[in-house]
Design an enzyme around this catalytic site. Structure first.
Site, short mmCIF file in Angstrom:
data_model
loop_
_atom_site.label_atom_id
_atom_site.label_comp_id
_atom_site.label_asym_id
_atom_site.label_seq_id
_atom_site.Cartn_x
_atom_site.Cartn_y
_atom_site.Cartn_z
N CYS A 1 0.83 -1.22 0.00
CA CYS A 1 0.00 0.00 0.00
C CYS A 1 0.86 1.27 0.00
O CYS A 1 0.62 2.20 -0.78
CB CYS A 1 -0.98 -0.01 1.17
N1 LIG Z 1 -3.46 -4.29 5.52
C1 LIG Z 1 -3.13 -3.59 4.45
O1 LIG Z 1 -3.41 -2.38 4.33
C2 LIG Z 1 -2.40 -4.27 3.32
C3 LIG Z 1 -2.07 -3.49 2.19
C4 LIG Z 1 -1.37 -4.09 1.14
C5 LIG Z 1 -1.01 -5.42 1.23
N2 LIG Z 1 -1.32 -6.13 2.35
C6 LIG Z 1 -0.86 -7.51 2.41
O2 LIG Z 1 -1.95 -8.41 2.56
C7 LIG Z 1 -1.51 -9.53 3.32
C8 LIG Z 1 -2.51 -9.73 4.46
O3 LIG Z 1 -2.43 -8.57 5.29
P1 LIG Z 1 -3.54 -8.20 6.35
O4 LIG Z 1 -3.31 -6.81 6.72
O5 LIG Z 1 -4.88 -8.60 5.86
O6 LIG Z 1 -3.13 -9.18 7.56
P2 LIG Z 1 -4.08 -9.73 8.72
O7 LIG Z 1 -5.21 -8.80 8.96
O8 LIG Z 1 -3.17 -10.06 9.84
O9 LIG Z 1 -4.69 -11.10 8.12
C9 LIG Z 1 -3.88 -12.21 7.88
C10 LIG Z 1 -4.74 -13.35 7.35
O10 LIG Z 1 -3.90 -14.44 7.00
C11 LIG Z 1 -4.31 -15.61 7.73
N3 LIG Z 1 -3.09 -16.37 8.05
C12 LIG Z 1 -2.14 -16.07 8.96
N4 LIG Z 1 -1.14 -16.98 8.92
C13 LIG Z 1 -1.48 -17.89 7.97
C14 LIG Z 1 -0.89 -19.08 7.45
N5 LIG Z 1 0.28 -19.52 7.93
N6 LIG Z 1 -1.53 -19.76 6.47
C15 LIG Z 1 -2.73 -19.34 6.00
N7 LIG Z 1 -3.34 -18.22 6.45
C16 LIG Z 1 -2.72 -17.49 7.41
C17 LIG Z 1 -5.03 -15.10 8.95
O11 LIG Z 1 -5.95 -16.11 9.38
P3 LIG Z 1 -6.42 -16.24 10.94
O12 LIG Z 1 -7.07 -14.95 11.30
O13 LIG Z 1 -7.40 -17.37 10.90
O14 LIG Z 1 -5.20 -16.54 11.73
C18 LIG Z 1 -5.75 -13.88 8.37
O15 LIG Z 1 -6.91 -14.26 7.68
C19 LIG Z 1 -0.09 -9.25 3.81
O16 LIG Z 1 0.84 -9.94 3.03
C20 LIG Z 1 0.04 -7.76 3.62
O17 LIG Z 1 1.35 -7.34 3.36
C21 LIG Z 1 -2.01 -5.60 3.39
#
Ligand SMILES: NC(=O)c1ccc[n+]([C@@H]2O[C@H](COP(=O)([O-])OP(=O)(O)OC[C@H]3O[C@@H](n4cnc5c(N)ncnc54)[C@H](OP(=O)(O)O)[C@@H]3O)[C@@H](O)[C@H]2O)c1
Length: 352
Positions: free
Chosen positions: A150
């Protein structure tokens, strides 16, 4: 045709926002949602705002459960996607919201992430200048897409027009970003507790350590037709967490190239984004607020020419979860599938 979709990381912030956008997409059927520690629970227990998806239960994230869909979206912590993507050979379209397939140089991956390096996929920022063209041309018909970081896409979109046109010096870029804590995900971290972030501004990853730095350098190198490893692009990058759930306000400055007029500088950004729906340059003297793009797939940009400092200043607001992630993923998906690029995406935000 209706495309079946599986979304992994569906209990998280990025996965939840991808689901929110896809739920309103007329060509998509959300068939499967998966998670990790929360598998087995109803999706709405973790995404209570997604009422139309209340029939879905979070399943385990396994290659078998993700297989058999037309589209798989992975929204997992970085380093986790590779184990699944290697096993999704038959899937028509795979989109990774994580960092695993963004970087083209393995040494940059090693320096900023570590662990197994995976091959780069088509970068999911359609409006980004790439040489003389736009990245959307590479996304048409793509089968593997790496959605952007982002902060990285915000800064890259801010500066690519100036770098590509040669009106700014890419060797001395300074970016300071006010960012909301949702950018760091939903999992519990002490430094992101409400009591730690309310009423204060917290700088982090100061001094050249933030993981989005190589991604920005790579994108700006591509914008100017240089190799991705070009050492001449240098950026000082400082994010500051501020108390707003969503949003990025990126202020980026760079020296003005010698002999360049104000009109030439502004023309670089106007010609890059004048025809774009989701990247908009404000009139001279106007600057965006994060509130203006809340919930929108819009990067809103203001440009100032500071002759006293001999620098161009670009201020860009995005919603990190929409234009910064889920909106970029859906916009790229539309291009890959040959659908109208703006389908299920709104240029309008939510206010106040
Ligand atoms: N947040 C942002 O603004 C943003 C922006 C750009 C890109 N991203 C990218 O998007 C990705 C997710 O980010 P997020 O912010 O959504 O993180 P998040 O809110 O912490 O969510 C992580 C998700 O991944 C699952 N998970 C965790 N460990 C796992 C594993 N070993 N195998 C399978 N699933 C797993 C979690 O499931 P449980 O809840 O069931 O544990 C949860 O659904 C990251 O790579 C991040 O860099 C995020």
């Amino acid at each position: 045709m209706t495309y079946s979709v599986a979304v992994s990381g569906a209990s998280g912030y990025a996965g939840g926002e991808i689901l929110r956008l896809l739920a309103a997409h007329p060509d998509i059927e959300i068939r499967t949602v998966t998670a990790h520690s929360n598998a087995g629970q109803p999706l709405v227990q973790h995404q209570p705002h997604l009422r139309s998806l209340s029939h879905l239960t979070l399943q385990d994230t396994t290659p078998e459960i993700l297989a058999g869909h037309d589209i798989v979206v992975l929204a997992l912590p970085h380093g986790q996607s590779g184990q699944y993507t290697d096993a999704l050979g038959e899937t028509a379209l795979v989109i990774d919201a994580g960092a695993d397939h963004r970087l083209t140089a393995s040494d940059a991956w090693d320096a900023f992430y570590g662990g197994t390096f995976h091959e780069p996929w088509t970068y999911g920022v359609p409006e980004l200048l790439v040489g003389g063209a736009k990245q959307r041309e590479a996304l048409r018909g793509a089968t593997r897409i790496a959605a952007p970081g982002c902060n990285a896409s915000t800064v890259s979109l801010s500066l690519a027009p100036g770098v590509a046109a040669g009106v700014i010096d890419a060797g001395d870029i300074v970016s300071v970003l006010a960012v909301g804590p949702s950018g760091a995900g939903k999992s519990l971290k002490t430094n992101l507790l409400g009591s730690e972030i309310l009423g204060t501004a917290n700088p982090y990853a100061v001094g050249g350590t933030h993981r989005h730095i190589p991604e920005i350098r790579q994108a700006l190198a591509a914008a100017s037709g240089r190799p991705s490893t070009d050492e001449s692009i240098r950026i000082s990058f400082t994010p500051v967490i501020v108390p707003m759930a969503r949003g990025i306000l990126a202020t980026s400055t760079a020296p003005i190239s010698e002999g360049v007029s104000d009109a030439e500088i502004r023309a670089a950004w106007e010609s890059a984004y004048g025809d774009e729906t989701f990247v908009q340059l404000l009139p001279a003297g106007e600057f965006p607020r994060t509130a203006d793009v809340l919930g929108a797939n819009t990067a809103l940009m203001g440009l100032a020419i500071d002759r006293a400092a001999n620098r161009v200043t670009v201020v860009t607001a995005v919603d990190n979860l929409v234009k910064g992630t889920a909106g970029a993923a859906v916009q790229s998906m539309n291009l890959a599938l040959g659908l109208p690029e703006d389908r299920a995406l709104s240029v309008n935000g939510v206010a106040p």
